[in-house]
Scaffold this motif. Structure first.
Motif, PDB file in Angstrom:
ATOM      1  N   ASP A  74       0.456  -1.292  -0.142  1.00  0.00           N
ATOM      2  CA  ASP A  74      -0.330   0.013  -0.172  1.00  0.00           C
ATOM      3  C   ASP A  74       0.799   1.310   0.222  1.00  0.00           C
ATOM      4  OD1 ASP A  74      -1.663   2.257   0.007  1.00  0.00           O
ATOM      5  OD2 ASP A  74      -3.129   0.993   2.045  1.00  0.00           O
TER       6      ASP A  74
ATOM      7  N   LEU B 106      12.915   0.934   4.889  1.00  0.00           N
ATOM      8  CA  LEU B 106      11.418   0.828   4.309  1.00  0.00           C
ATOM      9  C   LEU B 106      11.148  -0.794   3.465  1.00  0.00           C
ATOM     10  CD1 LEU B 106       9.308   1.691   3.735  1.00  0.00           C
ATOM     11  CD2 LEU B 106      10.604   2.622   1.294  1.00  0.00           C
TER      12      LEU B 106
ATOM     13  N   ALA C 262      -0.081   4.038   0.918  1.00  0.00           N
ATOM     14  CA  ALA C 262       0.367   5.255   2.243  1.00  0.00           C
ATOM     15  C   ALA C 262       0.419   4.563   3.465  1.00  0.00           C
ATOM     16  CB  ALA C 262      -1.848   4.831   2.625  1.00  0.00           C
ATOM     17  N   MET C 263       1.475   2.943   3.226  1.00  0.00           N
ATOM     18  CA  MET C 263       2.123   2.727   4.372  1.00  0.00           C
ATOM     19  C   MET C 263       3.827   2.864   4.244  1.00  0.00           C
ATOM     20  SD  MET C 263       0.875  -1.205   5.059  1.00  0.00           S
ATOM     21  CE  MET C 263       1.281  -1.257   6.527  1.00  0.00           C
ATOM     22  N   ARG C 264       3.935   3.306   2.789  1.00  0.00           N
ATOM     23  CA  ARG C 264       5.503   3.390   2.370  1.00  0.00           C
ATOM     24  C   ARG C 264       5.479   4.996   2.672  1.00  0.00           C
ATOM     25  NH1 ARG C 264       4.511   0.921  -2.704  1.00  0.00           N
ATOM     26  NH2 ARG C 264       5.780  -0.505  -2.742  1.00  0.00           N
ATOM     27  N   GLU C 265       4.749   5.998   2.227  1.00  0.00           N
ATOM     28  CA  GLU C 265       4.509   7.495   2.726  1.00  0.00           C
ATOM     29  C   GLU C 265       4.741   7.584   4.035  1.00  0.00           C
ATOM     30  OE1 GLU C 265       4.456  10.299   1.398  1.00  0.00           O
ATOM     31  OE2 GLU C 265       5.092   8.726  -0.794  1.00  0.00           O
ATOM     32  N   ALA C 266       3.846   6.854   5.320  1.00  0.00           N
ATOM     33  CA  ALA C 266       3.634   6.583   6.318  1.00  0.00           C
ATOM     34  C   ALA C 266       5.280   6.398   7.063  1.00  0.00           C
ATOM     35  CB  ALA C 266       2.872   5.922   7.653  1.00  0.00           C
ATOM     36  N   ALA C 267       5.926   5.566   6.620  1.00  0.00           N
ATOM     37  CA  ALA C 267       7.422   5.311   7.198  1.00  0.00           C
ATOM     38  C   ALA C 267       8.111   5.743   6.294  1.00  0.00           C
ATOM     39  CB  ALA C 267       7.542   3.118   6.242  1.00  0.00           C
ATOM     40  N   ARG C 268       8.236   6.693   5.421  1.00  0.00           N
ATOM     41  CA  ARG C 268       8.948   7.760   4.454  1.00  0.00           C
ATOM     42  C   ARG C 268       8.934   9.199   5.683  1.00  0.00           C
ATOM     43  NH1 ARG C 268       8.169   6.377  -0.399  1.00  0.00           N
ATOM     44  NH2 ARG C 268      10.172   5.306  -1.421  1.00  0.00           N
ATOM     45  N   GLY C 269       7.211   8.776   6.387  1.00  0.00           N
ATOM     46  CA  GLY C 269       6.900  10.023   6.997  1.00  0.00           C
ATOM     47  C   GLY C 269       8.121  10.310   8.638  1.00  0.00           C
ATOM     48  N   MET C 270       8.032   9.027   8.781  1.00  0.00           N
ATOM     49  CA  MET C 270       9.093   8.603  10.416  1.00  0.00           C
ATOM     50  C   MET C 270      10.145   8.392  10.047  1.00  0.00           C
ATOM     51  SD  MET C 270       6.551   5.506  11.111  1.00  0.00           S
ATOM     52  CE  MET C 270       7.580   4.878  12.505  1.00  0.00           C
TER      53      MET C 270
ATOM     54  N   VAL D  99       9.346  -2.620   6.513  1.00  0.00           N
ATOM     55  CA  VAL D  99       8.133  -2.382   6.513  1.00  0.00           C
ATOM     56  C   VAL D  99       7.579  -3.180   5.086  1.00  0.00           C
ATOM     57  CG1 VAL D  99       6.171  -1.068   4.742  1.00  0.00           C
ATOM     58  CG2 VAL D  99       7.833  -0.338   7.026  1.00  0.00           C
TER      59      VAL D  99
END
Length: 199
Positions: free
Chosen positions: A96, A113, A98-106, A117
Motif C-alpha cells: 500500500d 523501508l 500509504a504505508m510507504r508514505e507513512a514510513a517515509r514520514g517517520m 515495511v
C-alpha cells in the motif's frame, strides 16, 4: 533408495536456495529501476521456454560444468528464478503506497523501508513464488540423472532402459510424494506468515 532421495533433496535445496539469493534482490531491484523490469522478466520468461533436457545438454558443453551435480544445480537455479523474481516484484510493488508514505514520514531510509515495511508485507507473496520454484525443481531434478547428477531420476531412466514399469514407479512415486510434501510444508509456512490470515 535413501541415497537417491537424499541426492534429490540436496539438489533441490541447494538450487532453490541459490535462486532465492539471486532472484529476490533482482525482484527488489526492478521495483526501484522500472527500466530494468521488462528486460529482466523477459529473459527469465525466455529461459522458461527452453526444454529442460536441452538445457542440461547445453550445459555439458560449457567449460568447468560438464557432467554431474554442478550441471543440474545451475539448470535448476535458472528454472527457479522466474517465479521468485516475479513474485518478489509483485509482492513489494503491491505494498500500500500509504504505508510507504507513512514510513517515509517517520524518517525511514529506503533500506529501512524495504526491510521493515515492504519485505515483511510482501513475504507471503514471495514465499508463494519460492513454493512454485521448489515444486518445479523437484520435478525437473528427475531429469538431472541424465547428466550424472543422481537423484530419483536414476530409477526412472533405469526403468525406461529396462522397459520395467516397477522400476520407473520406484523413482516417479517418491518424486511426486516429495513434490507434494514440499508444496504442503511451504503452503503452511506461507499461511503462518501471512498477516492477512492472522488478522
Amino acid at each position: 533408495m535413501l541415497l537417491r532421495s537424499l541426492q534429490h533433496i540436496g539438489l533441490v535445496l541447494v538450487s532453490v536456495s541459490a535462486a532465492v539469493a539471486i532472484g529476490m534482490p533482482l525482484g527488489v531491484l526492478i521495483t526501484r529501476k522500472a527500466r530494468l523490469r521488462g528486460p529482466v522478466l523477459a529473459v527469465a520468461n525466455v529461459v522458461q521456454t527452453i526444454p529442460s533436457l536441452a538445457l542440461f545438454g547445453f550445459l555439458l558443453a560449457v567449460p568447468f560444468i560438464g557432467l554431474g551435480a554442478r550441471n543440474a544445480i545451475i539448470a535448476l537455479v535458472i528454472y527457479s528464478l522466474l517465479p521468485i523474481i516475479r513474485n518478489t516484484y509483485t509482492g513489494v510493488a503491491g505494498v500500500d503506497p500509504a504505508m510507504r508514505e507513512a514510513a517515509r514520514g517517520m524518517g525511514m531510509t529506503d533500506r529501512q523501508l524495504l526491510s521493515i515495511v515492504e519485505l515483511p508485507l510482501a513475504a507471503p507473496v514471495i514465499l508463494a513464488g519460492v513454493r512454485v520454484a521448489a515444486v518445479v525443481a523437484v520435478g525437473i531434478a528427475t531429469i538431472a540423472a541424465a547428466v550424472g547428477a543422481g537423484g530419483l531420476g536414476v530409477f526412472i531412466f533405469r526403468g525406461l532402459s529396462m522397459v520395467d514399469n516397477a522400476v520407473i514407479m520406484a523413482g516417479a512415486i517418491p518424486a511426486a510424494g516429495l513434490a507434494l510434501l514440499v508444496d504442503g510444508l511451504l503452503h503452511l509456512l506461507e499461511r503462518r506468515i501471512d498477516w492477512r490470515v492472522r488478522t
